[in-house]
Design a protein around this motif. Structure first.
Motif, short mmCIF file in Angstrom:
data_model
loop_
_atom_site.label_atom_id
_atom_site.label_comp_id
_atom_site.label_asym_id
_atom_site.label_seq_id
_atom_site.Cartn_x
_atom_site.Cartn_y
_atom_site.Cartn_z
N MET A 1 173.53 145.21 10.01
CA MET A 1 173.14 144.07 9.28
C MET A 1 173.11 146.18 7.77
SD MET A 1 169.82 142.38 10.45
CE MET A 1 169.31 142.29 8.44
N ASP A 2 173.74 145.32 7.34
CA ASP A 2 173.32 145.99 5.94
C ASP A 2 172.15 145.79 5.42
OD1 ASP A 2 176.16 146.80 5.61
OD2 ASP A 2 176.78 144.88 4.40
N VAL A 3 171.62 146.41 4.69
CA VAL A 3 170.23 147.28 4.00
C VAL A 3 169.87 145.81 3.39
CG1 VAL A 3 170.60 148.73 2.33
CG2 VAL A 3 168.42 148.73 3.43
N THR A 4 170.68 145.64 2.56
CA THR A 4 170.87 144.32 1.16
C THR A 4 170.72 142.68 2.03
OG1 THR A 4 173.30 144.07 1.44
CG2 THR A 4 172.21 145.50 -0.12
N ASP A 5 171.27 143.36 3.89
CA ASP A 5 170.85 141.92 4.67
C ASP A 5 169.36 141.13 5.12
OD1 ASP A 5 173.30 140.24 4.40
OD2 ASP A 5 174.49 142.26 5.93
N VAL A 6 168.50 142.87 4.76
CA VAL A 6 166.83 142.63 5.26
C VAL A 6 166.45 141.48 4.14
CG1 VAL A 6 165.16 143.74 5.73
CG2 VAL A 6 167.70 144.72 6.60
N TRP A 7 165.78 140.87 4.98
CA TRP A 7 164.38 139.73 3.91
C TRP A 7 164.00 140.86 2.95
CZ3 TRP A 7 159.68 136.89 6.09
CH2 TRP A 7 159.59 135.91 5.51
N GLY A 8 163.77 140.00 1.74
CA GLY A 8 163.39 140.90 0.80
C GLY A 8 163.82 141.80 -0.09
N ILE A 9 165.08 142.14 0.27
CA ILE A 9 165.41 143.41 -0.20
C ILE A 9 166.73 142.84 -1.19
CG2 ILE A 9 167.13 145.57 0.53
CD1 ILE A 9 163.80 145.88 1.03
N GLY A 10 166.72 142.97 -2.11
CA GLY A 10 167.83 142.35 -3.50
C GLY A 10 168.60 143.51 -3.88
N ARG A 11 169.10 143.10 -4.45
CA ARG A 11 170.50 144.17 -4.75
C ARG A 11 170.49 145.18 -5.48
NH1 ARG A 11 173.66 144.80 -9.08
NH2 ARG A 11 172.76 142.59 -9.80
N ARG A 12 169.30 144.94 -6.14
CA ARG A 12 168.90 146.29 -6.94
C ARG A 12 168.13 147.20 -6.18
NH1 ARG A 12 167.26 144.44 -12.34
NH2 ARG A 12 169.32 143.48 -13.81
N LEU A 13 167.16 146.55 -5.57
CA LEU A 13 166.35 147.26 -4.49
C LEU A 13 167.72 148.19 -3.43
CD1 LEU A 13 163.43 148.78 -3.35
CD2 LEU A 13 163.56 146.28 -2.65
N GLY A 14 168.46 147.56 -2.54
CA GLY A 14 169.27 147.35 -2.09
C GLY A 14 170.16 148.71 -2.59
N GLN A 15 170.49 149.34 -3.49
CA GLN A 15 171.32 149.97 -4.29
C GLN A 15 170.46 151.31 -3.83
OE1 GLN A 15 174.90 149.99 -6.08
NE2 GLN A 15 173.90 152.66 -5.63
#
Length: 421
Positions: free
Chosen positions: A180-194
């Motif tokens: 799973m990409d970190v942006t696929d984790v519940w609550g982790i959006g695109r900006r936070l994922g970056q």
């Protein structure tokens, strides 16, 4: 343990329930006024068509060439099928929480293990929803809500899981989180994922191995709680009753441009009817009303947007009182020559009806019994069965839905008919 049940391509799947002719065809659903794509079935996605939020007019020819079936958003049908799906899922657990129109959480005790095991239990939920509602769902089971979300993601996106995934051991947890990409984790959006990517965290597994205290210092306590949840420690608490909304808005673009003041007034009051119904449902009163309208920023004419506030002498939930306030504000909002594209109302300062201390000198004029009666009739027979006269009876500004399917389960004239020869 927690289970998350999530409908696959909800809107598109609902369109196929009562129309067997399109079940094996690509189906694309459009947003309000048939503006953009908001949903596409799995067949359409595999064909590379139906990308979300792309304007329909830009891909009309491409969709036609692919033989795609186009549907306008049929909210009445989706809401009814959603409720049926929720009622079905709720039978499988002692505790239940609706998360969105197509998702719900099931909660089990920490020591509970279903007969046959968790995978068989999840598979039974999936098969029952398909049998009784005809909606395809994914079921993910895990020791925390975040891991249940991760398992649900695996049930749909990771090879080897066919609609069901259970995280109940370390090997499975590592396998799913690693894929799973970190942006696929519940609550982790695109900006936070970056930001996490910039810190060297690219997968859910890497996030789970991060030191919680450092994550909290660098990001927030919410991300720290996510780390704990990915490691099997529940941190999310669910309220038995959702907190009332602090603001209620009703707004929508017109099916066709409005240039007449009376039509603008009717449109605004129709939004009052929607907003005040929600207001009374959560047992609140409004102190301040916002009314606004605008043309489109993409028009060749100069952009025009006007917004007005009105404060009530005493907080109210009476549709008639709020509609009267809107009627007084229309003259200040309307401008001759403007082709209005959008309007709405906002109830922006709300108080609890049960605990509000009334003012001795500004008494309430709410017709509480009348509002209760109106809500009961509209709840039983459908929205706008009874409404204030200033809302009008013919609405030229109504939302455009040229590809609307029948409301199979909520309108008597649309109930499917079976003919036997």
């Amino acid at each position: 343990m927690y289970a998350l049940c999530d409908v696959n391509s909800m809107y598109a799947s609902c369109e196929k329930v009562f129309d067997p002719a399109i079940r094996n065809k690509p189906v694309v659903v459009l947003t309000n006024n048939d503006g953009c794509i908001c949903a596409a079935c799995g067949i359409a996605k595999r064909m590379g068509i139906g990308k979300k939020f792309v304007p329909y007019f830009q891909v009309r020819d491409e969709l036609a060439a692919a033989g795609a079936i186009i549907r306008s958003s049929n909210y009445e049908l989706y809401a009814d099928l959603s409720q049926r799906m929720m009622d079905t899922c709720a039978r499988f657990a002692p505790h239940f929480h609706i998360y969105s129109i197509d998702e719900c959480f099931l909660f089990y005790g920490s020591n509970y293990v279903p007969e046959g095991g968790w995978e068989a239990h999840a598979l039974q939920i999936r098969r029952t929803v398909w049998k009784e509602v005809r909606l395809p769902i994914g079921v993910g089971v895990g020791p925390t809500p975040t891991l249940a979300k991760a398992a649900n993601h695996a049930s749909k996106r990771i090879e080897g899981y066919r609609g069901v995934a259970v995280i109940d051991n370390e090997q499975t947890r590592q396998h799913i989180l690693t894929n799973m990409d970190v942006t696929d984790v519940w609550g982790i959006g695109r900006r936070l994922g970056q930001r996490l990517n910039d810190s060297g965290i690219r997968t859910a597994w890497q996030l789970s191995k991060a030191k919680p205290s450092l994550i909290r210092k660098e990001f927030s306590i919410l991300v720290e709680n996510t780390v704990h949840e990915l490691n099997g420690t529940p941190k999310l608490n669910w309220d038995d009753v959702r907190a009332p909304k602090q603001q209620i808005f009703s707004t929508r673009s017109f099916g066709q441009r409005v240039t007449d003041k009376s039509e603008l007034r009717q449109a605004l009051i129709s939004h009052v009817t929607i907003a005040t119904s929600k207001l009374r449902r959560q047992k609140s009163l409004v102190k301040t009303l916002q009314v606004f309208a605008s043309n489109s920023p993409h028009d060749t004419d100069a952009f025009y947007r006007q917004s007005m506030l009105h404060e009530f002498p005493a907080p109210t939930s009476d549709t008639g009182i709020i509609a009267h306030a809107v009627s007084m504000l229309v003259d200040s909002i309307f401008r001759k020559g403007v082709r209005f594209y959008k309007c709405g109302v906002g109830l922006i300062e709300l108080v609890d009806a049960h605990h509000y201390q009334q003012d001795l000198f500004n008494t309430s004029h709410d017709k509480t019994d009348l509002m209760r009666c109106m809500d009961a009739i509209n709840s039983r027979y459908g929205r706008n069965t009874v409404h204030v006269a200033t809302q009008g009876t013919t609405q030229k500004f109504a939302m455009r839905r040229e590809f609307l399917s029948p409301q199979y389960t909520t309108r008597l004239t649309d109930i499917p008919k079976i003919k036997c020869n």
